[in-house]
Design a protein around this motif. Structure first.
Motif, mmCIF file in Angstrom:
data_model
loop_
_atom_site.group_PDB
_atom_site.id
_atom_site.type_symbol
_atom_site.label_atom_id
_atom_site.label_comp_id
_atom_site.label_asym_id
_atom_site.label_seq_id
_atom_site.Cartn_x
_atom_site.Cartn_y
_atom_site.Cartn_z
ATOM 1 N N PHE A 292 0.860 -1.179 0.000
ATOM 2 C CA PHE A 292 0.000 0.000 0.000
ATOM 3 C C PHE A 292 0.901 1.235 0.000
ATOM 4 O O PHE A 292 1.727 1.410 0.895
ATOM 5 C CB PHE A 292 -0.918 0.010 1.226
ATOM 6 C CG PHE A 292 -1.860 -1.161 1.277
ATOM 7 C CD1 PHE A 292 -3.124 -1.075 0.724
ATOM 8 C CD2 PHE A 292 -1.476 -2.354 1.863
ATOM 9 C CE1 PHE A 292 -3.997 -2.152 0.765
ATOM 10 C CE2 PHE A 292 -2.326 -3.445 1.912
ATOM 11 C CZ PHE A 292 -3.586 -3.343 1.361
ATOM 12 N N PHE A 293 0.752 2.078 -1.023
ATOM 13 C CA PHE A 293 1.563 3.283 -1.189
ATOM 14 C C PHE A 293 0.733 4.472 -0.695
ATOM 15 O O PHE A 293 -0.321 4.765 -1.243
ATOM 16 C CB PHE A 293 1.935 3.449 -2.663
ATOM 17 C CG PHE A 293 3.161 4.271 -2.884
ATOM 18 C CD1 PHE A 293 3.166 5.635 -2.653
ATOM 19 C CD2 PHE A 293 4.336 3.674 -3.327
ATOM 20 C CE1 PHE A 293 4.304 6.381 -2.866
ATOM 21 C CE2 PHE A 293 5.483 4.402 -3.544
ATOM 22 C CZ PHE A 293 5.467 5.778 -3.313
ATOM 23 N N VAL B 35 -4.003 6.699 -1.472
ATOM 24 C CA VAL B 35 -3.450 5.362 -1.222
ATOM 25 C C VAL B 35 -3.590 4.524 -2.494
ATOM 26 O O VAL B 35 -4.670 4.453 -3.084
ATOM 27 C CB VAL B 35 -4.177 4.655 -0.052
ATOM 28 C CG1 VAL B 35 -3.536 3.290 0.208
ATOM 29 C CG2 VAL B 35 -4.138 5.516 1.199
ATOM 30 N N GLY B 36 -2.487 3.941 -2.903
ATOM 31 C CA GLY B 36 -2.492 2.980 -4.007
ATOM 32 C C GLY B 36 -2.008 1.635 -3.510
ATOM 33 O O GLY B 36 -1.319 1.552 -2.498
ATOM 34 N N TYR B 37 -2.368 0.575 -4.213
ATOM 35 C CA TYR B 37 -1.997 -0.757 -3.736
ATOM 36 C C TYR B 37 -1.626 -1.651 -4.911
ATOM 37 O O TYR B 37 -1.938 -1.359 -6.072
ATOM 38 C CB TYR B 37 -3.145 -1.393 -2.936
ATOM 39 C CG TYR B 37 -4.398 -1.629 -3.754
ATOM 40 C CD1 TYR B 37 -4.581 -2.823 -4.446
ATOM 41 C CD2 TYR B 37 -5.386 -0.645 -3.858
ATOM 42 C CE1 TYR B 37 -5.716 -3.038 -5.207
ATOM 43 C CE2 TYR B 37 -6.525 -0.843 -4.618
ATOM 44 C CZ TYR B 37 -6.690 -2.051 -5.288
ATOM 45 O OH TYR B 37 -7.799 -2.255 -6.034
ATOM 46 N N ALA B 38 -0.948 -2.741 -4.596
ATOM 47 C CA ALA B 38 -0.600 -3.746 -5.603
ATOM 48 C C ALA B 38 -0.356 -5.074 -4.892
ATOM 49 O O ALA B 38 0.038 -5.099 -3.726
ATOM 50 C CB ALA B 38 0.639 -3.324 -6.389
ATOM 51 N N PHE B 39 -0.622 -6.175 -5.635
ATOM 52 C CA PHE B 39 -0.471 -7.534 -5.093
ATOM 53 C C PHE B 39 0.798 -8.175 -5.659
ATOM 54 O O PHE B 39 1.120 -7.987 -6.841
ATOM 55 C CB PHE B 39 -1.665 -8.420 -5.476
ATOM 56 C CG PHE B 39 -2.965 -7.985 -4.892
ATOM 57 C CD1 PHE B 39 -3.425 -8.558 -3.707
ATOM 58 C CD2 PHE B 39 -3.743 -7.019 -5.508
ATOM 59 C CE1 PHE B 39 -4.637 -8.163 -3.173
ATOM 60 C CE2 PHE B 39 -4.951 -6.626 -4.982
ATOM 61 C CZ PHE B 39 -5.403 -7.199 -3.802
ATOM 62 N N GLN C 38 1.612 4.274 -9.138
ATOM 63 C CA GLN C 38 0.720 4.751 -10.202
ATOM 64 C C GLN C 38 -0.737 4.763 -9.741
ATOM 65 O O GLN C 38 -1.473 5.719 -10.010
ATOM 66 C CB GLN C 38 0.888 3.860 -11.434
ATOM 67 C CG GLN C 38 2.241 3.986 -12.111
ATOM 68 C CD GLN C 38 2.411 2.985 -13.235
ATOM 69 O OE1 GLN C 38 1.512 2.181 -13.523
ATOM 70 N NE2 GLN C 38 3.574 3.015 -13.891
ATOM 71 N N ARG C 39 -1.146 3.715 -9.039
ATOM 72 C CA ARG C 39 -2.521 3.673 -8.543
ATOM 73 C C ARG C 39 -2.762 4.747 -7.496
ATOM 74 O O ARG C 39 -3.864 5.303 -7.388
ATOM 75 C CB ARG C 39 -2.815 2.294 -7.974
ATOM 76 C CG ARG C 39 -2.929 1.217 -9.052
ATOM 77 C CD ARG C 39 -3.125 -0.173 -8.455
ATOM 78 N NE ARG C 39 -3.367 -1.162 -9.492
ATOM 79 C CZ ARG C 39 -3.440 -2.471 -9.273
ATOM 80 N NH1 ARG C 39 -3.291 -2.950 -8.035
ATOM 81 N NH2 ARG C 39 -3.654 -3.302 -10.272
#
Length: 462
Positions: A341-342, A430-434, A451-452
């Motif tokens: 989570f960014f 907040v951006g996230y990635a798996f 980016q998200r």
């Protein structure tokens, strides 16, 4: 030449010799005084340099100890994540999974799982058969640590203790929490049982470079059962703590240890520079220049490379990448991924411009503290830029849970921050990635989360 001239000549020569002698004595006294002063400074600097070197050594040893211990606990967390999604664990599944864990991390000697606090699974089984069926609640020796881990829902590290099989070990009690299906966002977790990880303490300390004596320096460690300065000796001579050794804490999940170090022969104020200064005497300017160079060098040597952000105390980018690589390696072996989570503050620069940099620093510290409160101890919260934070959550979770975490983090960060008389309103995206679903590498994963986050920033006004 008159008779009166002879005494005058003798008198003048005597006066000259007296003046020369006086100048020599004055210069010598001045030189000796300046040299003594410089030597005292050099001796003090040598002592401070030794202390700085000892602190740097302690810092390196502490980082390695914490890295070894946390690395072992992180690997063990893979088992807990597996149990969380496979609560009806079979003996074959347990043996297969744990064999891989113990192969990867040689610090782990024994792993036991106790559903409902009754030991059902243990590895290796040979030599530990009697432990099967042990009810922790009925074991006075075991119950204290188990109960504390259950109460705090955090790992508890006890020991070191002497093992019947030989050697000493740390015992990490880790509560196993599984989703219950309840709660507002499906995040409620119920207590399934206890995982007990027996860690070879002698091997862990050796791998971390901690021995009673290393390269002319004595080391000691105390704090049995995480009691810090109040705990008993773990390694080295306990008398070191009563002497003028330098000390440093080692952070544990539920407590701390304390490290101490000093040179074998004590703090030696003499140095080659001091002896040279004593010989050259009146060349005070050269000695002062050498002293200045030594002071700067000592200051530079005393600076240690830290793994944490000095403002917030959170892990920095270096430590973040290291932990993500560990989780990525674990994912390749177990199939359990993790989430990133960014978190970025919107419009942070005006806070500095309006309220000053001190207020901006206070906001960043509060944001870091909030993110820690909203996450688990097994999660990693790092500050990687001016107003950029990253949260890493190990284990597999659903899209619904991810969205709930995103909203929870955003709401926590966006609450107004009071700094002095000012109540500062902040916003965050907040951006996230798996991993590994969204990206195959750590840089790609962080880039996608970033980016998200920026897309979320565009959608939500600052």
């Amino acid at each position: 030449m008159t008779a009166e001239g002879l005494p005058g000549h003798v008198l003048n020569r005597w006066r000259l010799r007296t003046l020369v002698s006086a100048v020599v004595v004055f210069v010598m006294l001045l030189g000796v005084g300046l040299t003594s002063y410089v030597v005292r400074l050099l001796e003090q600097n040598a002592r401070e340099s030794q202390q700085g070197e000892s602190l740097a050594r302690l810092s390196e040893v502490r980082a390695r100890i914490e890295g070894e211990l946390n690395g072992t606990l992180y690997i063990a967390q893979g088992l807990l994540g597996f149990v969380a999604v496979q609560s009806d664990l079979t003996d074959d599944q347990f043996r297969s999974f744990v064999s891989e864990i113990t192969r990867v991390d040689r610090n782990i000697r024994i792993i036991a799982l106790a559903p409902g606090n009754v030991v059902r699974f243990i590895h290796p089984l040979k030599g530990n058969e009697a432990v099967i069926g042990l009810d922790y609640s009925k074991s006075e020796q075991q119950w204290s640590g188990v109960r504390r881990a259950m109460r705090d829902r955090n790992p508890v590290v006890a020991g070191p203790v002497d093992l019947v099989q030989g050697g000493r070990a740390l015992i990490a009690r880790i509560p196993v929490l599984v989703p219950t299906g309840g709660g507002g966002h499906g995040l409620e977790r119920g207590y399934w049982g206890m995982a007990s990880i027996v860690i070879d303490s002698d091997r862990l300390f050796t791998r971390a470079g901690l021995l009673p004596e290393v390269d002319g320096h004595l080391f000691a460690l105390r704090g049995v059962d995480g009691a810090g300065a109040e705990g008993g000796a773990i390694l080295g001579d306990a008398a070191l703590f009563a002497e003028d050794a330098v000390t440093m804490p080692v952070t544990l999940p539920d407590g701390s240890w304390q490290l101490a170090s000093r040179p074998v022969g004590g703090w030696d104020g003499t140095s080659r520079e001091a002896r040279v200064a004593l010989v050259i005497g009146i060349v005070v300017s050269m000695v002062v220049a050498a002293l200045s160079a030594l002071v700067v060098s000592a200051q530079q040597r005393s600076r240690s490379m830290a793994l944490h952000d000095p403002l917030t105390g959170l892990p920095n980018r270096r430590l973040l990448i290291d932990r993500m690589e560990q989780l990525a390696d674990l994912s390749e072996r177990t199939g359990l991924g993790f989430q990133v989570f960014f978190v970025d503050l919107n419009g942070f620069k005006p806070i500095n411009d309006t309220y000053g940099h001190a207020a901006g620093d206070a906001v960043l510290q509060e944001v870091g503290a909030r993110l820690q409160r909203e996450t688990r101890d097994v999660d990693t919260i790092a500050r990687i830029g001016g107003d950029e934070f990253v949260v890493v959550v190990p284990g597999g979770i659903s899209q619904t849970t991810v969205r709930a975490i995103v909203e929870r983090l955003r709401e926590a960060v966006c609450a107004p921050v009071r700094v002095g008389e000012h109540q500062i309103v902040i916003q965050a995206s907040v951006g996230y990635a798996f991993y590994p679903d969204d990206a195959a590498t750590i840089p790609e994963l962080l880039e996608l989360a970033d980016q998200r986050m920026y897309r979320a920033k565009v959608e939500v006004p600052a």
